[in-house]
Design a protein around this motif. Structure first.
Motif, PDB file in Angstrom:
ATOM      1  N   ARG A  10      50.678  59.181  60.218  1.00 55.83           N
ATOM      2  CA  ARG A  10      49.631  58.895  59.246  1.00 55.83           C
ATOM      3  C   ARG A  10      49.782  57.503  58.638  1.00 55.83           C
ATOM      4  NH1 ARG A  10      46.411  62.837  55.916  1.00 55.83           N
ATOM      5  NH2 ARG A  10      47.110  64.156  57.593  1.00 55.83           N
ATOM      6  N   CYS A  11      48.684  56.785  58.565  1.00 55.93           N
ATOM      7  CA  CYS A  11      48.644  55.451  57.980  1.00 55.93           C
ATOM      8  C   CYS A  11      48.637  55.575  56.453  1.00 55.93           C
ATOM      9  CB  CYS A  11      47.395  54.713  58.458  1.00 55.93           C
ATOM     10  SG  CYS A  11      47.123  53.124  57.674  1.00 55.93           S
ATOM     11  N   PRO A  12      49.473  54.792  55.758  1.00 55.03           N
ATOM     12  CA  PRO A  12      49.476  54.860  54.293  1.00 55.03           C
ATOM     13  C   PRO A  12      48.186  54.335  53.653  1.00 55.03           C
ATOM     14  CG  PRO A  12      51.494  53.845  55.093  1.00 55.03           C
ATOM     15  CD  PRO A  12      50.585  53.989  56.258  1.00 55.03           C
ATOM     16  N   LYS A  13      47.443  53.500  54.349  1.00 56.69           N
ATOM     17  CA  LYS A  13      46.205  52.931  53.800  1.00 56.69           C
ATOM     18  C   LYS A  13      45.006  53.853  53.993  1.00 56.69           C
ATOM     19  CE  LYS A  13      46.406  48.671  52.202  1.00 56.69           C
ATOM     20  NZ  LYS A  13      46.393  48.405  50.827  1.00 56.69           N
ATOM     21  N   CYS A  14      44.674  54.139  55.262  1.00 57.80           N
ATOM     22  CA  CYS A  14      43.441  54.886  55.544  1.00 57.80           C
ATOM     23  C   CYS A  14      43.670  56.384  55.714  1.00 57.80           C
ATOM     24  CB  CYS A  14      42.747  54.316  56.780  1.00 57.80           C
ATOM     25  SG  CYS A  14      43.660  54.533  58.314  1.00 57.80           S
ATOM     26  N   HIS A  15      44.919  56.831  55.755  1.00 56.43           N
ATOM     27  CA  HIS A  15      45.304  58.238  55.844  1.00 56.43           C
ATOM     28  C   HIS A  15      44.811  58.915  57.112  1.00 56.43           C
ATOM     29  CE1 HIS A  15      46.935  57.917  51.848  1.00 56.43           C
ATOM     30  NE2 HIS A  15      45.784  57.444  51.413  1.00 56.43           N
ATOM     31  N   LYS A  16      44.634  58.149  58.188  1.00 53.24           N
ATOM     32  CA  LYS A  16      44.317  58.713  59.497  1.00 53.24           C
ATOM     33  C   LYS A  16      45.541  58.542  60.387  1.00 53.24           C
ATOM     34  CE  LYS A  16      39.419  57.636  59.246  1.00 53.24           C
ATOM     35  NZ  LYS A  16      38.324  56.866  59.834  1.00 53.24           N
ATOM     36  N   HIS A  17      45.620  59.308  61.440  1.00 52.25           N
ATOM     37  CA  HIS A  17      46.753  59.220  62.355  1.00 52.25           C
ATOM     38  C   HIS A  17      46.520  58.066  63.316  1.00 52.25           C
ATOM     39  CE1 HIS A  17      48.869  62.905  61.201  1.00 52.25           C
ATOM     40  NE2 HIS A  17      47.665  63.341  60.890  1.00 52.25           N
TER      41      HIS A  17
END
Length: 99
Positions: A10-17
């Motif tokens: 998970r990306c800390p910015k956009c919260h997508k994998h």
């Protein structure tokens, strides 16, 4: 479960994998990885990754020695496998810093 959730964390910015899960910790340096959705570059703190790469094998070696000495004998390859799995789990869940 989608395969994307295993291969990407998970990306800390956009919260997508969108961040590759197992290419974040290098041998001599920590490479920058880029989210495939928001294109922000991230990296793992070098000091943290160095400490973890040293601490995990020492920890499992000490636990294996104590367990084998006082409780019951478990083969050495079992403890090696636990250390390798622990390194992979850390690499998947390690905290990322924006670059």
């Amino acid at each position: 479960m989608k395969l994307e959730k295993i291969r990407f964390c998970r990306c800390p910015k956009c919260h997508k994998h969108g961040i590759p899960a197992f290419k974040k910790i290098g041998h001599r340096y920590n490479p920058e990885v880029q989210c495939k959705y928001c294109s922000v570059k991230f990296s793992v703190n070098f000091a943290l990754s160095l400490i973890i790469k040293i601490f995990i094998p020492i920890f499992w070696g000490a636990i294996g020695l104590l367990f084998t000495t006082y409780i019951l004998e478990i083969p050495f390859p079992f403890w090696c496998a636990l250390a390798i799995i622990s390194l992979f789990v850390f690499e998947y869940f390690c905290p990322m810093e924006e670059r």
